[in-house]
Design an enzyme around this catalytic site. Structure first.
Site, PDB file in Angstrom:
ATOM      1  N   ASP A 166      -3.115   4.740  -2.422  1.00 55.71           N
ATOM      2  CA  ASP A 166      -4.204   5.283  -1.611  1.00 55.71           C
ATOM      3  C   ASP A 166      -4.669   6.645  -2.152  1.00 55.71           C
ATOM      4  OD1 ASP A 166      -5.654   4.816   0.999  1.00 55.71           O
ATOM      5  OD2 ASP A 166      -4.787   6.771   1.471  1.00 55.71           O
TER       6      ASP A 166
ATOM      7  N   HIS B 209     -11.189  -3.135   3.058  1.00 52.23           N
ATOM      8  CA  HIS B 209     -11.143  -2.817   4.494  1.00 52.23           C
ATOM      9  C   HIS B 209     -11.957  -1.578   4.862  1.00 52.23           C
ATOM     10  CE1 HIS B 209      -8.339  -0.213   2.542  1.00 52.23           C
ATOM     11  NE2 HIS B 209      -8.215   0.504   3.644  1.00 52.23           N
ATOM     12  N   ASP B 210     -12.520  -0.882   3.855  1.00 51.89           N
ATOM     13  CA  ASP B 210     -13.332   0.306   4.134  1.00 51.89           C
ATOM     14  C   ASP B 210     -14.825   0.056   3.957  1.00 51.89           C
ATOM     15  OD1 ASP B 210     -11.077   1.895   4.547  1.00 51.89           O
ATOM     16  OD2 ASP B 210     -10.992   2.557   2.460  1.00 51.89           O
TER      17      ASP B 210
ATOM     18  N   GLU C 296      -6.407   3.955  -5.952  1.00 52.79           N
ATOM     19  CA  GLU C 296      -7.724   4.143  -5.355  1.00 52.79           C
ATOM     20  C   GLU C 296      -8.188   5.534  -5.765  1.00 52.79           C
ATOM     21  OE1 GLU C 296     -10.003   4.114  -1.052  1.00 52.79           O
ATOM     22  OE2 GLU C 296      -8.155   5.229  -1.351  1.00 52.79           O
TER      23      GLU C 296
ATOM     24  N   ASP D 114       0.859  -1.176   0.000  1.00 49.67           N
ATOM     25  CA  ASP D 114       0.000   0.000   0.000  1.00 49.67           C
ATOM     26  C   ASP D 114       0.897   1.229   0.000  1.00 49.67           C
ATOM     27  OD1 ASP D 114      -2.428   1.541   0.393  1.00 49.67           O
ATOM     28  OD2 ASP D 114      -3.238  -0.251   1.343  1.00 49.67           O
TER      29      ASP D 114
HETATM   30  O1  ISL Z   1     -13.977   4.682   3.844  1.00 53.24           O
HETATM   31  C1  ISL Z   1     -14.454   5.623   3.282  1.00 53.24           C
HETATM   32  C2  ISL Z   1     -15.740   6.132   3.614  1.00 53.24           C
HETATM   33  O2  ISL Z   1     -16.221   5.406   4.642  1.00 53.24           O
HETATM   34  C3  ISL Z   1     -13.791   6.283   2.175  1.00 53.24           C
HETATM   35  O3  ISL Z   1     -14.204   7.592   2.033  1.00 53.24           O
HETATM   36  C4  ISL Z   1     -12.313   6.254   2.390  1.00 53.24           C
HETATM   37  O4  ISL Z   1     -11.956   7.117   3.394  1.00 53.24           O
HETATM   38  C5  ISL Z   1     -11.663   6.637   1.101  1.00 53.24           C
HETATM   39  O5  ISL Z   1     -12.010   5.649   0.185  1.00 53.24           O
HETATM   40  C6  ISL Z   1     -10.164   6.684   1.240  1.00 53.24           C
HETATM   41  O6  ISL Z   1      -9.677   5.497   1.768  1.00 53.24           O
HETATM   42  C7  ISL Z   1      -8.317   5.318   1.928  1.00 53.24           C
HETATM   43  O7  ISL Z   1      -7.666   6.412   2.537  1.00 53.24           O
HETATM   44  C8  ISL Z   1      -8.000   6.676   3.905  1.00 53.24           C
HETATM   45  C9  ISL Z   1      -7.990   5.427   4.773  1.00 53.24           C
HETATM   46  O8  ISL Z   1      -8.599   5.703   6.002  1.00 53.24           O
HETATM   47  C10 ISL Z   1      -8.693   4.270   4.121  1.00 53.24           C
HETATM   48  O9  ISL Z   1      -8.585   3.120   4.907  1.00 53.24           O
HETATM   49  C11 ISL Z   1      -8.063   4.090   2.772  1.00 53.24           C
HETATM   50  O10 ISL Z   1      -8.541   2.960   2.095  1.00 53.24           O
HETATM   51  C12 ISL Z   1      -6.980   7.657   4.383  1.00 53.24           C
HETATM   52  O11 ISL Z   1      -5.701   7.165   4.128  1.00 53.24           O
END
Ligand code: ISL
Ligand code: CA
Length: 540
Positions: free
Chosen positions: A193, A319-320, A247, A98
């Site tokens: 990310d 994981h989100d 992402e 990541d």
């Molecule tokens: O999880 C979300 C909403 O509930 C998304 O908005 C998420 O925050 C967004 O997709 C970005 O995610 C990524 O960056 C974030 C981190 O918290 C997430 O785990 C990651 O996948 C900040 O680094």
């Protein structure tokens, strides 16, 4: 279309904190992953995406990095990760790390020096004398005051995640060094990310009025994004046999095509979020009832628009996100709906992703107390909702359905205490359904979701049409059935998925003389699909 390994293999996402705890301190770790390589081999995946394991104060479970070149103590050491790469490669599995470089942790040395305006670090982040009105992805304000520098800094996520200033060439050089460091260690690629947030309007104008993400027009897929990604590709990535998956939030197929078109040399593929809005109004906390037609509409749109231009990713979980059976399937038809969803998704065009536990049908957790939830986003949103006068009950209901912790409960390995994840109390409570849903049981049962996933994975290896064939909907307007065909010059593949808990009668079945290569029911009635039945036909 160019053929490459990262289009053909299944990617398996590991959230290390919750995967397997090798030293019984309640936290999953790198050695734990090494122990489970035989399991991953048995499943048949070819690539692992590992969520962050770098040094971090863990305000956002590692998405807040304080040292990109070292490993968090709770996960292990640099030699552990070297061993992981070695053992994975021995097993013919690639490793994707990541890359979280939109922001660092506020504990990162760069930020500490930036606060002090030390040398080149002065402009490593976004600073302003006056407060800007942008709002954060985690709720609340995105510009916070730093008392020492006496200026405001930008954090699109938590306060402890200040955004890097990508317009600064020194920052881009730092990122290139990080990428090079890991590629030289043998890593095979990166999941990048929130990559479409990195470029910003550096004048930081106030955002126009908006309920969500005020200010987003100043940083979502900003034109400079393409310039910076191309530069990284040219200077580093192009020199290795690796791939990148970005992402990308609030992205449309046009921008995604630009980002992933092979001749533009930016990214290999992106995660988009359109289909994740099939049960909400684009922001998951604004929920609406799930309709399968909405899922079909957006998946089909992306299939059609990226075909021949860019490259899709195929995912329902990460994981989100909360678990796909709860959102798009049925707990009552646990096996049927889980396998139908896998069929619906993985026979499309794109690189397939499985999130840990999805292959055994893990489901959402329902913690009674707010304190059982660990996720910073969950707590921020709760506080925000309460401030807006929503009741505790209403907020808990939302959280139970949508909290990211639904996906972060410990992996369920067997029916012993703590689901075999650890002998110690895990960092987050185990889902109590582990006696029924666990890896051991799935492996022992010939007719499990796990065995079905193995079958899907092996079919994809056997039939390149599943990877490279063109896509076309069949009877697009049908609200109960999701059916599509894949085709090339010599073959045709037809996928039928009943998206409901009722039987569905087909008026005709033109595919009866095709070979039925997969189904989640034993007996298949030619003209009747059982609840959540899925079938795949192949004509040679
Ligand atoms: O999880 C979300 C909403 O509930 C998304 O908005 C998420 O925050 C967004 O997709 C970005 O995610 C990524 O960056 C974030 C981190 O918290 C997430 O785990 C990651 O996948 C900040 O680094
Ligand atoms: Ca551990």
């Amino acid at each position: 279309m160019k053929k490459t390994w990262y289009k053909e293999e299944f990617v398996y996402q590991i959230y290390p904190r919750s995967f397997y705890d090798s030293n019984n301190d309640g936290i999953g770790d790198i050695k734990g992953i090494i122990e489970k390589i035989p399991y991953l081999k048995e499943l048949g995946i070819g690539i692992i995406w590992l969520s962050p394991v770098y040094k971090s104060p863990m305000e956002d479970n590692g998405y807040d990095i304080s040292d990109y070149l070292d490993i968090a103590e709770e996960f292990g050491t640099l030699s552990d990760i070297k061993l992981l790469i070695k053992e994975l490669h021995k097993a013919k599995i690639k490793l994707v790390m990541d890359l979280v470089v939109n922001h660092t942790s506020s504990e990162h040395l760069w930020f500490k020096k930036s606060i002090k305006k030390q040398g080149k670090y002065k402009d490593y982040y976004h600073w302003e004398k006056e407060k800007v009105n942008w709002t954060s992805f985690f709720g609340g304000e995105a510009w916070s005051f730093n008392g020492e520098r006496e200026e405001y800094y930008l954090h699109l996520f938590a306060k402890g995640q200040p955004d890097l200033n990508w317009d600064n060439p020194d920052v881009r050089d730092e990122v290139k060094n990080i990428i090079k460091f890991w590629l030289d260690k043998g890593v095979d690629g990166f999941r990048c990310d929130v990559i479409n947030l990195i470029a910003k309007n550096n004048k930081h104008p106030n955002g126009k009025p908006s309920l969500i993400l005020k200010g987003k027009e100043h940083y979502l897929s900003h034109p400079n994004l393409h310039k910076y990604l191309h530069e990284i590709y040219r200077d580093v990535l192009s020199k290795y046999d690796c791939f990148t998956v970005g992402e990308t939030v609030f992205v449309n197929p046009e921008v995604a095509s630009l980002l992933t078109a092979p001749n533009r040399k930016e990214l290999s593929m992106v995660f988009q979020f359109d289909h994740m809005a099939a049960d909400n109004h684009y922001v998951k906390w604004f929920m609406k009832k799930f309709k399968s037609i909405n899922l079909k509409k957006s998946l089909s749109k992306w299939q059609n628009k990226l075909n021949g231009k860019g490259w899709n990713t195929l995912y329902l979980e990460n994981h989100d996100q909360s678990r796909s059976i709860n959102r798009f399937g049925s707990l009552e038809y646990h096996y049927e709906s889980a396998t139908m969803l896998a069929t619906m998704l993985y026979f499309q065009q794109g690189t397939p992703f499985i999130y840990q536990g999805q292959e055994i049908g893990m489901t959402n957790v329902s913690y009674e107390h707010l304190d059982d939830y660990q996720d910073i986003e969950t707590h921020n949103i709760y506080a925000m909702g309460r401030k807006l006068l929503m009741s505790h009950k209403r907020m808990m209901k939302k959280i139970k359905m949508m909290s990211r912790d639904n996906a972060r409960t410990p992996m369920q390995w067997n029916d012993s205490k703590h689901a075999g994840f650890s002998t110690h109390k895990p960092w987050i409570k185990t889902n109590p359904n582990y006696k029924n849903i666990n890896v051991q049981k799935s492996i022992d049962d010939e007719n499990s979701i796990f065995q079905y996933y193995r079958e899907v994975i092996s079919l994809r290896k056997k039939h390149p049409i599943i990877v490279y064939g063109a896509y076309q909907d069949i009877n697009f307007r049908n609200k109960k059935l999701y059916s599509y065909r894949r085709y090339n010059n010599t073959e045709e593949l037809v996928v039928l998925c009943n998206f409901s808990d009722k039987e569905y009668s087909l008026k005709q079945n033109k595919h009866l003389n095709y070979a039925l290569i997969l189904s989640n029911y034993k007996d298949n009635n030619a003209l009747l699909l059982k609840p959540y039945e899925a079938r795949v036909y192949l004509k040679k």
